[in-house]
Design a protein around this motif. Sequence first.
Motif, short mmCIF file in Angstrom:
data_model
loop_
_atom_site.label_atom_id
_atom_site.label_comp_id
_atom_site.label_asym_id
_atom_site.label_seq_id
_atom_site.Cartn_x
_atom_site.Cartn_y
_atom_site.Cartn_z
N ALA A 158 45.54 47.63 43.12
CA ALA A 158 44.35 47.23 43.90
C ALA A 158 43.11 47.23 43.03
O ALA A 158 42.89 48.16 42.25
CB ALA A 158 44.16 48.20 45.06
N THR A 159 42.32 46.19 43.14
CA THR A 159 41.02 46.01 42.49
C THR A 159 41.08 46.09 40.96
O THR A 159 40.05 46.21 40.30
CB THR A 159 39.94 47.01 43.00
OG1 THR A 159 40.18 48.31 42.46
CG2 THR A 159 39.92 47.10 44.52
N ARG A 199 49.83 44.70 50.57
CA ARG A 199 48.53 44.68 49.88
C ARG A 199 48.65 44.82 48.37
O ARG A 199 47.73 45.31 47.70
CB ARG A 199 47.59 45.73 50.46
CG ARG A 199 47.22 45.49 51.91
CD ARG A 199 46.12 46.42 52.38
NE ARG A 199 46.62 47.74 52.71
CZ ARG A 199 47.15 48.09 53.88
NH1 ARG A 199 47.24 47.21 54.84
NH2 ARG A 199 47.57 49.31 54.10
N ILE A 242 45.60 43.68 46.06
CA ILE A 242 44.44 43.44 46.93
C ILE A 242 43.15 43.54 46.11
O ILE A 242 42.99 44.44 45.29
CB ILE A 242 44.45 44.44 48.13
CG1 ILE A 242 43.30 44.14 49.09
CG2 ILE A 242 44.43 45.88 47.66
CD1 ILE A 242 43.39 44.94 50.39
N LYS A 269 40.83 42.00 40.25
CA LYS A 269 39.66 41.46 39.56
C LYS A 269 39.93 41.15 38.10
O LYS A 269 39.04 41.30 37.26
CB LYS A 269 38.49 42.44 39.68
CG LYS A 269 38.00 42.67 41.12
CD LYS A 269 37.03 43.81 41.18
CE LYS A 269 36.33 43.90 42.53
NZ LYS A 269 37.20 44.00 43.69
N PHE A 292 45.12 39.89 48.90
CA PHE A 292 44.01 39.65 49.83
C PHE A 292 42.69 39.71 49.05
O PHE A 292 42.45 40.62 48.28
CB PHE A 292 44.02 40.72 50.93
CG PHE A 292 42.84 40.69 51.85
CD1 PHE A 292 42.67 39.63 52.72
CD2 PHE A 292 41.92 41.72 51.87
CE1 PHE A 292 41.58 39.60 53.60
CE2 PHE A 292 40.84 41.70 52.73
CZ PHE A 292 40.66 40.64 53.59
N MET A 293 41.88 38.70 49.21
CA MET A 293 40.59 38.60 48.52
C MET A 293 40.72 38.79 47.01
O MET A 293 39.83 39.35 46.36
CB MET A 293 39.58 39.60 49.10
CG MET A 293 39.14 39.25 50.52
SD MET A 293 37.97 40.39 51.25
CE MET A 293 36.44 39.82 50.54
N GLN A 353 40.38 38.20 43.31
CA GLN A 353 39.28 37.50 42.66
C GLN A 353 39.65 36.87 41.32
O GLN A 353 39.17 35.80 40.97
CB GLN A 353 38.12 38.48 42.45
CG GLN A 353 37.53 38.99 43.73
CD GLN A 353 36.54 40.10 43.50
OE1 GLN A 353 36.60 41.12 44.14
NE2 GLN A 353 35.62 39.90 42.57
N ALA A 354 40.46 37.58 40.55
CA ALA A 354 40.83 37.07 39.22
C ALA A 354 42.10 37.76 38.77
O ALA A 354 42.46 38.82 39.27
CB ALA A 354 39.70 37.34 38.22
N SER A 380 42.15 34.71 51.93
CA SER A 380 40.77 34.71 51.44
C SER A 380 40.69 34.89 49.92
O SER A 380 39.77 35.52 49.40
CB SER A 380 39.96 35.81 52.14
OG SER A 380 40.03 35.67 53.52
N ILE A 381 41.64 34.32 49.24
CA ILE A 381 41.72 34.47 47.78
C ILE A 381 40.54 33.75 47.11
O ILE A 381 40.04 32.73 47.60
CB ILE A 381 43.07 33.92 47.28
CG1 ILE A 381 43.30 34.26 45.81
CG2 ILE A 381 43.19 32.42 47.54
CD1 ILE A 381 44.73 33.93 45.35
N TYR A 382 40.11 34.31 46.00
CA TYR A 382 39.10 33.65 45.18
C TYR A 382 39.79 32.96 44.00
O TYR A 382 40.56 32.04 44.18
CB TYR A 382 38.05 34.67 44.70
CG TYR A 382 37.12 35.19 45.77
CD1 TYR A 382 36.04 34.44 46.22
CD2 TYR A 382 37.30 36.44 46.33
CE1 TYR A 382 35.17 34.90 47.18
CE2 TYR A 382 36.43 36.93 47.30
CZ TYR A 382 35.36 36.16 47.73
OH TYR A 382 34.50 36.64 48.68
N GLU A 383 39.58 33.44 42.79
CA GLU A 383 40.05 32.71 41.61
C GLU A 383 41.30 33.30 40.96
O GLU A 383 41.63 32.96 39.83
CB GLU A 383 38.91 32.62 40.59
CG GLU A 383 37.74 31.76 41.05
CD GLU A 383 38.14 30.30 41.28
OE1 GLU A 383 38.65 29.66 40.35
OE2 GLU A 383 37.94 29.82 42.42
N LEU A 411 36.59 28.19 51.85
CA LEU A 411 35.82 29.25 52.51
C LEU A 411 34.79 29.85 51.57
O LEU A 411 34.25 30.92 51.83
CB LEU A 411 36.77 30.36 53.00
CG LEU A 411 37.83 29.96 54.04
CD1 LEU A 411 38.63 31.18 54.48
CD2 LEU A 411 37.19 29.28 55.24
N TYR A 412 34.53 29.16 50.48
CA TYR A 412 33.57 29.70 49.52
C TYR A 412 32.14 29.67 50.06
O TYR A 412 31.29 30.41 49.58
CB TYR A 412 33.64 28.92 48.20
CG TYR A 412 34.71 29.44 47.26
CD1 TYR A 412 35.70 30.31 47.70
CD2 TYR A 412 34.71 29.08 45.92
CE1 TYR A 412 36.67 30.78 46.85
CE2 TYR A 412 35.69 29.56 45.05
CZ TYR A 412 36.66 30.41 45.52
OH TYR A 412 37.61 30.90 44.67
#
Lengths: 228, 441
Positions: A101-102, A117, A120, A123, A139-140, A142-143, A159-162, A217-218
């Motif tokens: 996570a993170t 998760r 999750i 980054k 989930f979410m 970012q990288a 809700s994924i970013y990059e 959703l950006y």
Amino acid sequence: MPVCDLAVSSVRELNQALHRLSPDTNETAWEIDNPQGKHAIGVGINVPVEIDIKGHVGYYCAGMNKHASVRIHGNAGTGVAENMMSGTVHVMGDASQSAGATGCGGLLIIDGDASARCGISMKGIDILVKGSIGSMSAFMAQAGNLVVLGNAGEALGDSIYEATIFVRGQVKSLGADCIEKPMTDEDRERLAGLLGRAGLDDAKVDDFRMYGSARELYHFHVDNAASY
Amino acid sequence: MSANSPRTTPRVSATFDPYTISEIQRAAATGIYDIRGGGSKRRLPHFDDLLFLGASMSRYPLEGYREKCGTNVVLGSRFAKKPIELKIPVTIAGMSFGSLSGAAKEALGRGATLAGTSTTTGDGGMTEEERGHSQTLIYQYLPSRYGMNPDDLRRADAIEIVIGQGAKPGGGGMLLGQKISERVGKMRTLPAGIDQRSASRHPDWTGPDDLEIKIEELREITDWEKPIYVKIGASRPYYDTALAVKAGADVIVIDGMQGGTAATQEVFIEHVGIPTLAAIRPAVEALQELGMHRKVQLIVSGGIRNGADIAKALALGADAVAIGTAALIALGDNSPTLEKEYEALGTHAGAYDDWHEGRDPAGITTQDPELARRLDPMLAGRRLANYLSVLTLETQTIARACGKSHIHNLEPEDLVALTVEAAAIARVPLVGTDWIPGQRY
């Protein structure tokens, strides 16, 4: 080789000893015996040492790791390698929820399955799971890259970013704004490199499908209300 | 009826008042809820509903300008090897770089340091400006973990695990794209210019049993040196306080619904959570029942404006308070000197709350370099230090009048309530009576 027996020593004593190591220490290989599912083993390490943990660990093993290579000869509890910055964490059994996570960097390898998760809010960490992963993974995110040789549970990459997700097996469902994407040569090369780092040179890149953000959703927009 | 017949005066509905009508019209035109910064703006039971009795025949006051009245506070003495000692009982609440400009964060650090107190990071991580100018810096550990890293954990003076905010207990957040500059995006590992969402739940723990293990992990990473705060949005303060104590917190921060946010839905701010005044006694009661009052310190925030508010919060059992909105006002937010610019934004000085839009003419809640340059961090920091000094002097004034040689000696017995509801909430007698509504005898 320093050996720490957690049936005798406390987690506090172990972590304190690891934190006292200087970057040029010659105590570069550690063995930890009888972890007995204890929590927070080897957290906050900041030096390039190799650590073998001979058994199962509890929550947050190798949390916020920098530089170290940690092998867990067993299963790992919640949040293994959470917020890892660099280095490698290798779980030779299964991992509980919120693995990696993170995480901001480094490589997390899980030989077995990972629960819900996984990855999750990742980054920048790379996570490779040889088994399957549970629901709401990435989930979410970012990288970084999440590679799964088995199957993925519900709402993958919600809700994924990059971040990028590669799955060889079945995906039960994709989360909001996560879509399958065509793999470029660059993606294939990156995936092959990750598989190679985990000793999976025989795995075929083209057996995987790749997922990432639709980027719809950006920007908050009322027309997307059903997705929020 | 002739044209000359008397007519009744046009009557505005108490239910559909002008603000309500304007909100319905705005919603109908846009299809989206209203988002704003700040805390609850409605009239709520608050510290103004309490009065101090002061000294009298049976109470001996301290000499106002001669006798010492201590204001120091120690935070984190339960487990941390290095608890924090502040000169004053007023801290600066967590506000993010991203929501605020770098200059504003620097000013908060400068002001807090001049006054001998702490300031706090926010969602998005720790900036060099803030660390460099803050003698005592509290590092927030939030669900998003934006910018979180072990190096900053170690160079913080304390860690604040954020469960919630008073403005939005149970809510996450959204920082609109216009405030996600290249620098803000890089700190949060996000593309610049996109709307940044903050999760409402922590990613790797759920519930108080997990929190206990998370706290253990953070203590291990920092070698048990740093005090661990747990910040809660006021909703169930008795149980949340008890659970935070059980989880191993050194300090509990309770933020009432008047506490500000950078950006949240109006309906959330005004209708979720409870007032600050209502949160203090249940939290103190939980600490007392566990034998932890004054051992686990309680910081109260949400609508603190003056020394009277602080003295009342302390008298009800808090160890310190935190200010956010008031600190921004001290820096220069909502200054009447900017009235024309506020009017251009469709608002007025004193009412400006569109902090999320990044167009703050005061240069505080913005990432626009041109606007941010308007804030002189040294001057703004000085204003904040002045304000903190006044808050402290006012608190001491009241404490001395009540005969207290330290502000922590203020107690509920020093207070009465002006309203029945405040008497019930604060558990002090209604003024002129010995009646505490709901008191169990």
